[in-house]
Design an enzyme around this catalytic site. Structure first.
Site, PDB file in Angstrom:
ATOM      1  N   GLY A 265       0.509  34.819  36.734  1.00 52.13           N
ATOM      2  CA  GLY A 265       0.629  33.516  36.095  1.00 52.13           C
ATOM      3  C   GLY A 265      -0.270  33.530  34.875  1.00 52.13           C
TER       4      GLY A 265
ATOM      5  N   SER B  58       0.005  41.363  38.020  1.00 48.09           N
ATOM      6  CA  SER B  58      -0.149  40.775  36.690  1.00 48.09           C
ATOM      7  C   SER B  58      -1.532  40.128  36.536  1.00 48.09           C
ATOM      8  CB  SER B  58       0.998  39.789  36.447  1.00 48.09           C
ATOM      9  OG  SER B  58       1.046  39.371  35.122  1.00 48.09           O
ATOM     10  N   ALA B  59      -1.649  38.823  36.449  1.00 46.06           N
ATOM     11  CA  ALA B  59      -2.965  38.182  36.325  1.00 46.06           C
ATOM     12  C   ALA B  59      -3.870  38.550  37.504  1.00 46.06           C
ATOM     13  CB  ALA B  59      -2.810  36.666  36.230  1.00 46.06           C
TER      14      ALA B  59
ATOM     15  N   HIS C  10       1.869  44.625  32.095  1.00 40.82           N
ATOM     16  CA  HIS C  10       3.041  44.427  31.221  1.00 40.82           C
ATOM     17  C   HIS C  10       2.867  45.210  29.922  1.00 40.82           C
ATOM     18  CE1 HIS C  10       4.168  40.838  33.631  1.00 40.82           C
ATOM     19  NE2 HIS C  10       2.901  40.462  33.523  1.00 40.82           N
TER      20      HIS C  10
ATOM     21  N   GLU D  13       5.574  47.810  32.851  1.00 43.23           N
ATOM     22  CA  GLU D  13       6.301  47.182  33.957  1.00 43.23           C
ATOM     23  C   GLU D  13       6.978  48.268  34.786  1.00 43.23           C
ATOM     24  OE1 GLU D  13       8.593  43.842  32.652  1.00 43.23           O
ATOM     25  OE2 GLU D  13       6.715  42.817  32.216  1.00 43.23           O
TER      26      GLU D  13
HETATM   27 CA    CA Z   1       0.672  37.111  34.044  1.00 48.38          CA
END
Ligand code: CA
Ligand code: CA
Lengths: 257, 257
Positions: B89, B122-123, B159, B212
């Site tokens: 997020g 991700s985060a 990413h 990714e």
């Molecule tokens: Ca993210």
């Protein structure tokens, strides 16, 4: 309110030279009374090289450039400036250096009280607003605050980009993206989604998405969109609105924005 | 060192479902001993909806999910967790919430001392590293520090994206971009340039660019690149290096990185 601002989205457009696309606006903005512009190169690591780039360009427009990083006292350089130009680069590095050199308050005072014309490009536009919360840059250093110089009561997203429906950016396919955005939202693809995430936070000001090629001219309590591209306004809890070049955006300068 | 980490670049790949692309790695990572995973949904605004997404997926893999935001005492929830998953997020929102809820130290202690398996996406991968200086996200909130949980002594860029030579992103044409990058660098177009700007700052750790489809498995002092895409390693003052899936990256866990 004497404030005069020229807030440019980007310094270089579609392969033209540095500040070429807005040079006529720069000339009419600083006018004939300003002879020397104080340049702030804090957003880039190589301040000497950056100053040379800015100095070479401004010379062709008839202005001398002094750089704040060459001054023995940065606050005094701001105190005696006839015009200010803050260039782009990394917004976090720029804002941290402005705080480290204790010039945030003095720039605000000179612009708001003395009417010293302020031009910003990209990161230099970000720091003119309420905060740097809507920069596109990587947070390579930690500034003491995200609060910025606050010359206008809203935020700007420079280099505003429309979502590319054909893009597989972030690895989410177009058909899936819609579903994913509904279900999960953990991989925001588009600039619009990022700004929407910002407005999920309470008490967040409007964000003007300035596409490349556009700039905002502020004179006192009047704001006008200049340049060749439309701008997109995001306001918390309201639909987004597009504005054509030439639009009067003075309403953004009232406190409710 | 008991540390066990599964650090995923992205939660959703090319139109497949949430965490589909790494589900076999998730199953072998948490294994049969973990029954319930503590989910941290702080990176998204709607924590209930996000928890439902994670819970539904983990159920198909045979794991129950409890969410930290449903616990009366977040620190206690960490103290009693058998496994931890921090979803993606907005990285700034995530790290600020981790600090606000005072769980940063306790997560570090549980993972490093008790060997509680930690998965991030991700985060959630960003906050497992030294700092969030190399996130791609917009700084929508101000965390009390960019220092993160520090489960590994380097940073990750999730990413990770290669520069698209055909792109006019940022409005700089390809032929001009090279010239511009030399002369001015005020409009960094590519992810590589952003990371290079980070390494212009002193004492900055290596940055692993996780494209990714790739993820990093850490077990004690062993690190292995998993997934289907190569990773790109950026080390200050050194050439960048590409690593194939399956590569041993244990050297990144030593203090010099
Ligand atoms: Ca993210
Ligand atoms: Ca910039």
């Amino acid at each position: 309110m004497k404030r005069r601002l020229l807030l440019v989205s980007n310094s270089t457009l579609h392969g033209s030279g540095y500040l070429d696309h807005c040079q006529q606006h720069i000339s009419s903005f600083f006018g004939k009374d300003v002879k020397k512009v104080l340049f702030v190169p804090y957003a880039l690591h190589d301040r000497d090289a950056y100053t040379k780039t800015a100095r070479d360009k401004f010379r062709t427009l008839g202005y001398d450039v002094s750089s704040i990083h060459e001054a023995s006292d940065p606050v005094d350089a701001v105190r005696t400036a006839d015009g200010i130009f803050i260039g782009g680069g990394n917004t976090f590095r720029l804002l941290k250096s402005l705080y480290d050199n204790k010039v945030v308050t003095e720039i605000r005072r000179r612009v708001m009280e003395d009417g010293v014309p302020y031009m910003g490009s990209s990161a230099g536009t970000n720091v003119a607003t309420v905060s740097i919360n809507t920069t596109n840059d990587m947070p390579i250093v930690y500034p003491p605050s995200f609060a910025a110089i606050g010359l206008v009561p809203f935020n700007i997203n420079p280099h505003y980009l429309d979502a590319d429906p054909a893009s597989r950016h972030m690895g989410v396919s177009p058909e899936h993206r819609d579903r994913f955005q509904e279900a999960d939202k953990s991989t925001p693809c588009s600039r619009e989604q990022r700004i929407t995430q910002y407005h999920e936070e309470s008490d967040t000001p409007s964000v003007l998405g300035l596409r490349e090629g556009s700039m905002l001219l502020v004179e006192g309590n009047r704001a006008t969109l200049l340049g060749t591209t439309k701008a997109r306004l995001f306001t918390r809890g309201k639909p987004t609105v597009e504005y054509e070049p030439g639009s009067d955006l003075s309403f953004l300068l009232t406190d409710t924005h």
